[in-house]
Design a protein around this motif. Structure first.
Motif, PDB file in Angstrom:
ATOM      1  N   UNK A  18       0.650  -1.303   0.029  1.00  0.00           N
ATOM      2  CA  UNK A  18       0.076   0.002   0.074  1.00  0.00           C
ATOM      3  C   UNK A  18       0.993   1.179   0.066  1.00  0.00           C
ATOM      4  N   UNK A  19       1.777   1.169   0.912  1.00  0.00           N
ATOM      5  CA  UNK A  19       2.613   2.531   0.916  1.00  0.00           C
ATOM      6  C   UNK A  19       4.340   2.224   0.287  1.00  0.00           C
ATOM      7  N   UNK A  20       4.185   1.958  -0.764  1.00  0.00           N
ATOM      8  CA  UNK A  20       5.345   1.699  -1.625  1.00  0.00           C
ATOM      9  C   UNK A  20       5.697   2.897  -2.262  1.00  0.00           C
ATOM     10  N   UNK A  25       5.600   8.609  -4.235  1.00  0.00           N
ATOM     11  CA  UNK A  25       5.764   9.485  -5.222  1.00  0.00           C
ATOM     12  C   UNK A  25       4.338  10.555  -5.522  1.00  0.00           C
ATOM     13  N   UNK A  26       3.347   9.637  -5.611  1.00  0.00           N
ATOM     14  CA  UNK A  26       2.201  10.160  -5.749  1.00  0.00           C
ATOM     15  C   UNK A  26       1.544  11.361  -4.700  1.00  0.00           C
ATOM     16  N   UNK A  27       2.037  10.999  -3.580  1.00  0.00           N
ATOM     17  CA  UNK A  27       1.892  11.720  -2.528  1.00  0.00           C
ATOM     18  C   UNK A  27       2.354  13.116  -2.555  1.00  0.00           C
ATOM     19  N   UNK A  28       3.955  13.124  -3.081  1.00  0.00           N
ATOM     20  CA  UNK A  28       4.556  14.159  -3.067  1.00  0.00           C
ATOM     21  C   UNK A  28       4.202  15.076  -4.292  1.00  0.00           C
ATOM     22  N   UNK A  29       3.714  14.410  -5.339  1.00  0.00           N
ATOM     23  CA  UNK A  29       3.021  14.990  -6.437  1.00  0.00           C
ATOM     24  C   UNK A  29       1.808  15.612  -6.045  1.00  0.00           C
ATOM     25  N   UNK A 129      -8.738  14.718  -9.170  1.00  0.00           N
ATOM     26  CA  UNK A 129      -9.655  13.513  -9.345  1.00  0.00           C
ATOM     27  C   UNK A 129      -8.800  12.240  -9.954  1.00  0.00           C
ATOM     28  N   UNK A 130      -7.940  12.476 -10.785  1.00  0.00           N
ATOM     29  CA  UNK A 130      -7.033  11.377 -11.344  1.00  0.00           C
ATOM     30  C   UNK A 130      -6.266  10.785 -10.113  1.00  0.00           C
ATOM     31  N   UNK A 131      -5.599  11.500  -9.445  1.00  0.00           N
ATOM     32  CA  UNK A 131      -4.619  11.239  -8.254  1.00  0.00           C
ATOM     33  C   UNK A 131      -5.418  10.428  -7.456  1.00  0.00           C
ATOM     34  N   UNK A 132      -6.577  10.726  -6.885  1.00  0.00           N
ATOM     35  CA  UNK A 132      -7.529   9.940  -6.032  1.00  0.00           C
ATOM     36  C   UNK A 132      -7.884   8.544  -6.546  1.00  0.00           C
ATOM     37  N   UNK A 133      -8.121   8.759  -7.935  1.00  0.00           N
ATOM     38  CA  UNK A 133      -8.829   7.310  -8.332  1.00  0.00           C
ATOM     39  C   UNK A 133      -7.535   6.381  -8.619  1.00  0.00           C
ATOM     40  N   UNK A 134      -6.262   6.866  -8.953  1.00  0.00           N
ATOM     41  CA  UNK A 134      -5.371   6.300  -8.973  1.00  0.00           C
ATOM     42  C   UNK A 134      -5.014   5.319  -7.789  1.00  0.00           C
ATOM     43  N   UNK A 135      -4.824   6.036  -6.454  1.00  0.00           N
ATOM     44  CA  UNK A 135      -4.502   5.730  -5.194  1.00  0.00           C
ATOM     45  C   UNK A 135      -5.732   4.381  -4.954  1.00  0.00           C
ATOM     46  N   UNK A 136      -6.877   4.845  -5.233  1.00  0.00           N
ATOM     47  CA  UNK A 136      -8.137   4.077  -4.812  1.00  0.00           C
ATOM     48  C   UNK A 136      -8.121   2.778  -5.874  1.00  0.00           C
ATOM     49  N   UNK A 197       6.808  14.245 -10.828  1.00  0.00           N
ATOM     50  CA  UNK A 197       6.656  13.247  -9.943  1.00  0.00           C
ATOM     51  C   UNK A 197       5.441  12.248 -10.491  1.00  0.00           C
ATOM     52  N   UNK A 198       4.315  12.808 -10.777  1.00  0.00           N
ATOM     53  CA  UNK A 198       3.209  12.029 -11.480  1.00  0.00           C
ATOM     54  C   UNK A 198       3.787  10.922 -12.691  1.00  0.00           C
ATOM     55  N   UNK A 199       4.820  11.635 -13.466  1.00  0.00           N
ATOM     56  CA  UNK A 199       5.272  10.571 -14.487  1.00  0.00           C
ATOM     57  C   UNK A 199       6.261   9.622 -13.623  1.00  0.00           C
ATOM     58  N   UNK A 200       7.049   9.739 -12.731  1.00  0.00           N
ATOM     59  CA  UNK A 200       7.533   8.672 -11.927  1.00  0.00           C
ATOM     60  C   UNK A 200       6.492   7.566 -11.205  1.00  0.00           C
ATOM     61  N   UNK A 201       5.711   8.346 -10.609  1.00  0.00           N
ATOM     62  CA  UNK A 201       4.803   7.501  -9.782  1.00  0.00           C
ATOM     63  C   UNK A 201       3.997   6.778 -10.733  1.00  0.00           C
ATOM     64  N   UNK A 202       3.795   7.045 -11.906  1.00  0.00           N
ATOM     65  CA  UNK A 202       2.938   6.149 -12.959  1.00  0.00           C
ATOM     66  C   UNK A 202       3.779   5.344 -13.959  1.00  0.00           C
TER      67      UNK A 202
END
Length: 426
Positions: A18-20, A25-29, A129-136, A197-202
């Motif tokens: 969960x917290x990988x 990366x998404x968190x700091x993005x 919205x996309x960041x929340x959906x991605x984590x969900x 950061x989003x590019x790296x997270x995804x």
């Protein structure tokens, strides 16, 4: 190895998943995105520099927010069809282009500023919205609201950083035009960081194959979370008050400095969010949402106790506790009512209701304050008590009538067998 040890190891493995790396990366993005937005809290200075006033500010920002609310429906469907990554990156690109465009605005009456504000708000809404959906979608079963809540805690960090940067810029001796340019550059830099950061997270995520997507209205009719929609609207009304109207109330009672209020608010919300990240799953999202809205209602009444900046700590703590609870419970709890394939539609539906609460609440609260003054009545006390009663009643009704929300992992086949969800494209 006994069962307790096995369970402990399984829980530890789930936490690592969960917290990988992708989550942080998404968190700091997400933090960078909020820094970008909150560093523009002096947007009125930009409008004023162009010759506008509060009326122009209201028109420009209202136009942008209204457009973003309408765009969320399309964004939800696009996230479901194409995946969060493409919409997340595309929205950030739109946001950055809009910020660059602000350097070329020369008049407050130009349609360009309206178009740029609209693009900025649509980009902000899409990235959010996309960041929340991605984590969900990546959350282990039963932990969706937890991860959404932890992701949301980054917003409190961003809210603490952005305004400080703005204050530093406008405290200098440079010309107003130079300060505005620096404000836009700081926001743009934060947007660039969020994009990287989003590019790296995804990174490595395969583009989702476009698929036939039912009408969002059919999906909402089938999977809507009931009373949680009303709770989202109430949340939008309640959380906007400190940001919009507290300055006017503080001026009326002779409080000049609100820095301590927002500092206590942010620290309380951030700390309580992390301490209670599993609470919605433990007591149920319905109960967590009701407690949060009740805290919001209580905080409104306690503003009346504030006769100096330090007494504002009481409502600051209460609203911080409320914000920490309502966001994961209402946004996360409402979105998990939709199957994962349609989680983008569910997430954006909840955000639409929150934004709509703000859109409706701002003019209603403003009209109530102005109307009371016209009739020579105590404007803020009547407004505080009225809002508190409305939110309290909604919370109690939610406890009484709302049904528990059960996470939908994938129920498409069942729905199609019942012929409730035609396989059509829109």
């Amino acid at each position: 190895m006994n069962s307790a040890e096995v369970t402990s190891k399984q829980a530890s493995a789930e936490s690592q998943i969960a917290y990988g790396r992708e989550f942080w990366l998404a968190y700091f993005a997400h933090t960078s995105l909020i820094v970008c937005n909150s560093s523009l809290f002096r947007y009125f200075d930009f409008v004023s520099f162009l010759g506008g006033d509060e009326y122009d500010l209201g028109l420009i920002t209202g136009f942008g927010m209204a457009g973003a609310v309408l765009a969320r429906f399309a964004q939800g469907a696009l996230i479901d069809r194409l995946g969060p990554r493409m919409i997340w990156l595309g929205s950030l690109a739109m946001l950055m282009i809009a910020l660059v465009g602000h350097f070329f605005v020369t008049s407050v009456d130009s349609p360009l500023i309206y178009v740029l504000r609209l693009c900025y708000m649509v980009g902000l809404a899409g990235a959010f919205g996309a960041s929340i959906t991605s984590i969900s979608l990546k959350a282990p079963n039963g932990r969706g609201t937890e991860l959404i809540g932890v992701l949301g805690s980054s917003g409190f960090i961003g809210l603490g950083i952005g305004p400080v940067l703005g204050d530093m810029i406008f405290s200098g001796s440079e010309s107003t035009e130079s300060k505005i340019h620096w404000m836009l550059l700081v926001a743009l830099a934060a947007g660039v960081v969020a994009f990287v950061l989003t590019l790296l997270a995804t990174w490595g995520e395969r583009p989702r194959q476009p698929h036939r997507h039912p009408s969002p209205f059919k999906l909402i009719a089938l999977y809507h979370p009931g009373w949680m929609l009303i709770m989202a609207f109430a949340m939008g009304i309640g959380v906007i008050f400190p940001q919009i109207f507290l300055r006017g109330y503080a001026k009326e009672v002779g409080i000049a400095n609100l820095g301590s209020f927002f500092l206590i608010y942010a620290i309380t919300a951030f700390s309580f969010r992390l301490m209670t990240r599993k609470l919605p799953e433990q007591i149920g999202v319905k109960n967590a949402a009701s407690i949060g809205i009740l805290l919001l209602a209580t905080s409104l009444v306690t503003y009346l106790l504030a006769s100096n900046p330090w007494l504002l700590a009481v409502p600051a703590v209460l609203v911080g506790l409320a914000h920490a609870l309502v966001f994961p419970a209402i946004i996360g709890g409402g979105s998990i009512a939709f199957p994962k394939r349609y989680r983008g539609t569910g997430t954006n539906l909840m955000l639409v209701l929150v934004d709509s609460g703000g859109l409706v609440g701002q003019p209603v609260i403003g009209a109530m304050i102005a109307g009371c003054r016209t009739m020579e009545l105590p404007a803020y006390p009547i407004t505080f008590v009225s809002m508190s009663v409305v939110l309290g009643v909604i919370s109690v009704l939610n406890l009484r009538f709302a049904k528990p929300i059960i996470a939908q992992e994938e129920e498409l086949e069942m729905a199609e067998e019942r012929s409730m969800l035609p396989n059509e494209s829109v």
